[in-house]
Design an enzyme around this catalytic site. Structure first.
Site, short mmCIF file in Angstrom:
data_model
loop_
_atom_site.label_atom_id
_atom_site.label_comp_id
_atom_site.label_asym_id
_atom_site.label_seq_id
_atom_site.Cartn_x
_atom_site.Cartn_y
_atom_site.Cartn_z
N ARG A 1 23.29 1.48 -0.31
CA ARG A 1 24.54 1.81 0.41
C ARG A 1 25.39 0.54 0.63
NH1 ARG A 1 24.32 7.28 2.80
NH2 ARG A 1 26.23 6.67 3.87
N ILE B 1 1.51 -2.97 4.17
CA ILE B 1 0.81 -2.56 5.40
C ILE B 1 -0.10 -3.67 5.92
CG2 ILE B 1 0.87 -0.11 4.77
CD1 ILE B 1 -2.27 -0.45 4.29
N ASP B 2 -0.34 -4.72 5.11
CA ASP B 2 -1.31 -5.74 5.50
C ASP B 2 -0.77 -6.77 6.50
OD1 ASP B 2 -2.91 -4.51 3.59
OD2 ASP B 2 -2.34 -5.91 2.02
N ALA C 1 -12.12 -0.34 20.52
CA ALA C 1 -13.33 -0.50 19.70
C ALA C 1 -14.37 -1.36 20.41
CB ALA C 1 -12.95 -1.16 18.37
N GLU D 1 -11.51 -4.38 5.51
CA GLU D 1 -12.09 -4.32 4.16
C GLU D 1 -12.41 -5.71 3.61
OE1 GLU D 1 -9.42 -2.68 1.22
OE2 GLU D 1 -7.76 -3.93 1.86
O1 F6P Z 1 -1.82 -4.47 -0.16
C1 F6P Z 1 -1.87 -3.17 0.30
C2 F6P Z 1 -3.23 -2.58 0.07
O2 F6P Z 1 -3.23 -1.28 0.58
C3 F6P Z 1 -4.41 -3.38 0.62
O3 F6P Z 1 -4.58 -3.17 2.01
C4 F6P Z 1 -5.54 -2.86 -0.21
O4 F6P Z 1 -6.57 -3.83 -0.31
C5 F6P Z 1 -4.89 -2.62 -1.54
O5 F6P Z 1 -3.50 -2.50 -1.31
C6 F6P Z 1 -5.38 -1.40 -2.27
O6 F6P Z 1 -4.79 -1.36 -3.52
P1 F6P Z 1 -4.79 -0.12 -4.48
O7 F6P Z 1 -3.75 0.85 -4.02
O8 F6P Z 1 -4.47 -0.68 -5.81
O9 F6P Z 1 -6.15 0.51 -4.41
#
Ligand code: F6P
Length: 338
Positions: free
Chosen positions: A31, A133-134, A193, A230
């Site tokens: 836009r 999202i990280d 937690a 993770e």
């Molecule tokens: O970087 C964003 C993310 O969701 C990470 O949190 C995660 O490790 C990764 O991407 C997962 O990647 P994919 O969608 O390729 O499995």
């Protein structure tokens, strides 16, 4: 057609993992470009699409109503080919062929590394918008998508807590975050937690996990939640060890890609829209390789190269206060008083 601005045709792409708010950033950029009378094309499937020449025209009608939609209407990808000299050269050739003289790239660190290489190869000005999202991009306090993803995870963990409480069980929940623990820390605090495991803090499993669950049980708790980033450890391994060591019924849940989807919350919609607008304004002024950032309540920008060399600190203060509150660590407060 000459526009009188530093760019005449801008390409927009999303790259890497999608995040809620990407569509709002696309709309903000499109836009703004329309208002300035600058041509706009969408490049689909990130850098892979730029190599293939996979472009679509974008205008106000195409982006209508997408602010509240999760995912990315431009599709996204991680491109190995773009990491090669040949891939970059083909992308640069396609920019020239299609008359793209400015780019808005929406994604994370990998996206910005690609942007810098392309800028160096082609001279095409490029502005990055931090969207993952990280929340692991060093130059910015906030990345678009983080708030929505945290809230999605919190909602899921709240539900798990209901059933864990009813059965007096332990719930081990693995959350995303790549190599960083920002998402796990926030989700863990917000859901009360028992333990939060992040890659930035090392653990003695017996002392920091088993003994802490035992202490919480003695203090009266009968259900427990362990949030595992993770990047720290495999959640299933943590769950198996707890079950074995304590004989405590334990269930494992990986929230996985659920965290990446859904309608963006207001913070992500607003930040994304503003950054989309700002990125285009920077291109119009003739800025080269920059990345947008949030600093407190201000929007700023850095040179991409400088941004990529920064290191994001983990929020140890918040982490330590979480531990102190969870385990009623009075010594922690004595230290602070001194
Ligand atoms: O970087 C964003 C993310 O969701 C990470 O949190 C995660 O490790 C990764 O991407 C997962 O990647 P994919 O969608 O390729 O499995």
């Amino acid at each position: 057609m000459e526009t009188g601005y530093a760019v005449n045709r801008v390409g927009i792409l999303t790259s890497g993992g999608d995040a809620p708010g990407m569509n709002a950033a696309i709309r903000g950029a499109v836009r703004t470009l329309q208002c300035l009378g600058i041509d706009c094309v969408g490049i689909r499937h990130g850098y892979a699409g730029l190599i293939r020449g996979d472009v679509i025209p974008l205008d106000e009608r195409v982006v209508r109503g997408i602010t509240g939609r999760g995912g990315t209407m431009l599709y996204t990808a991680r491109s190995d080919e773009f990491r090669t000299e040949q891939g970059i050269a083909r992308a640069a050739d396609n920019c020239k062929y299609m008359g793209i003289d400015g780019l808005v790239v929406i994604g994370g660190d990998g996206t910005f590394q690609g942007a810098l290489r392309l800028f160096k190869k082609s001279g095409v000005n490029v502005i990055g918008i931090p969207c993952t999202i990280d929340n692991d991009i060093a130059c910015t306090a906030y990345t678009i998508g983080f708030d929505t993803a945290c809230n999605t995870a919190v909602e899921a963990v709240d539900r798990l807590n209901d059933t864990m409480q009813s059965h007096e069980r332990c719930s081990v929940v693995e959350v995303m975050g790549h190599k960083a623990g920002h998402l796990a820390l926030n989700v863990g605090i917000a859901t009360g937690a028992t333990i939060i495991m992040v890659p930035e803090v090392s653990y003695d499993f017996d002392k920091d996990v088993i003994e802490r669950i035992r202490a919480a049980r003695i203090a009266g708790r009968t259900n427990f939640t362990i949030i595992v980033a993770e990047g720290a450890e495999k959640g299933q391994v943590v769950a198996d060890k707890i079950q074995k060591s304590l004989g405590l019924e334990t269930r494992f849940t990986a929230l996985g890609h659920v965290q990446r989807g859904g309608s963006p919350l207001i913070r992500d919609r607003v930040t994304a829209t503003y950054m989309g607008y700002s990125a285009v304004m920077l291109l119009a002024e003739g800025c080269g390789a920059k990345v947008m950032a949030v600093d407190g309540d201000k929007y700023i920008h850095y040179d991409i190269e400088e941004a990529l060399n920064m290191k994001k600190p983990f929020d140890y203060d918040t982490y330590n206060s979480f531990s102190a509150l969870t385990f009623l660590d009075r010594n922690f407060f004595k230290c602070i008083a001194k």
